[in-house]
Write an enzyme that holds these catalytic residues in place. Structure first.
Site, PDB file in Angstrom:
ATOM      1  N   ILE A 162     -31.399 -26.365   6.719  1.00  7.33           N
ATOM      2  CA  ILE A 162     -30.392 -25.494   6.984  1.00  7.33           C
ATOM      3  C   ILE A 162     -30.655 -24.503   9.508  1.00  7.33           C
ATOM      4  O   ILE A 162     -31.346 -24.574   9.063  1.00  7.33           O
ATOM      5  CB  ILE A 162     -30.201 -23.459   6.738  1.00  7.33           C
ATOM      6  CG1 ILE A 162     -28.973 -23.197   7.708  1.00  7.33           C
ATOM      7  CG2 ILE A 162     -31.301 -22.508   7.011  1.00  7.33           C
ATOM      8  CD1 ILE A 162     -27.772 -21.751   6.486  1.00  7.33           C
ATOM      9  N   CYS A 163     -30.070 -25.031  10.378  1.00  9.42           N
ATOM     10  CA  CYS A 163     -30.221 -24.628  12.187  1.00  9.42           C
ATOM     11  C   CYS A 163     -31.048 -25.908  12.376  1.00  9.42           C
ATOM     12  O   CYS A 163     -31.204 -27.142  11.826  1.00  9.42           O
ATOM     13  CB  CYS A 163     -30.204 -23.459  12.072  1.00  9.42           C
ATOM     14  SG  CYS A 163     -30.124 -22.800  13.081  1.00  9.42           S
TER      15      CYS A 163
END
Length: 201
Positions: free
Chosen positions: A104-105
């Site tokens: 994620i991210c």
């Protein structure tokens, strides 16, 4: 299941998935299929973006990555550090062995720079983000503009997609029935108590 922890990690991005696994014993009448542990390049304490100090359960050298359920990689501004290259190698091995990897991210940027996103449909904070910050990224044709994207055994998400990311991870691991996964998602996206009741049924 292992969560990789590193300095400056955005702990908020793994909140929903940890909540989902912490509820497993409650929702499965006292049984628990998945245990969550933290892993890091070593066992030195790490400091999260929010100011929490975490002491990793295990160092990378202590984990048999061929025998895990999943590896989760949270966002952080520290992914460019040489210390974090070993876990990217392990992530690639997991994917080759059909073991789920969730990123994620900022972790998606790390996967892009390592060349992993060149072989999977994926998302990130934006296509421009990957193009600008990664010198090695060549997966533009596989980029999908979405909060979370699941392709085979890789689940990627942007910084706003932690709830959708959690939903995709739960579906990939078959932790709960689709009905309970939808109830979990609906409860945390709307706050409507009727969905919490559905979770407990």
């Amino acid at each position: 299941m292992y969560v990789y922890v590193l300095n400056d990690m955005a702990e908020c991005e793994i909140g929903y998935i940890l909540q989902a696994f912490s509820m497993e014993k409650l929702l499965k009448n006292g049984t628990k299929e998945f245990e969550v542990e933290t892993v890091a390049c070593n066992k030195k304490p790490i400091l999260t973006l929010g100011g929490l100090t975490i002491i990793p359960d295990r160092a990378i050298s202590e984990v048999d990555f061929s025998n895990i359920a999943a590896l989760l990689l949270p966002g952080s501004s520290a992914w460019g550090s040489e210390d974090n290259q070993e876990i990217l190698k392990k992530a690639q091995e997991c994917l080759r062995n059909d073991i789920l990897v969730g990123a994620i991210c900022g972790a998606t940027l790390a996967l892009a720079d390592y060349g992993i996103l060149d072989r999977f449909k994926h998302t990130s904070n934006s296509l421009e983000y990957l193009n600008f910050f990664s010198k090695n990224y060549a997966g533009q044709d596989l980029y999908v503009c979405s909060n979370s994207v699941s392709d085979r055994n890789l689940v990627t998400a942007n910084s706003a997609g932690s709830l959708e990311w959690t939903k995709d991870i739960l579906k990939n691991l078959n932790v709960y029935s689709d009905k309970k996964i939808d109830a979990f998602y609906n409860y945390y996206s709307t706050g409507d108590a009727k969905y919490y009741d559905e979770l407990l049924q």
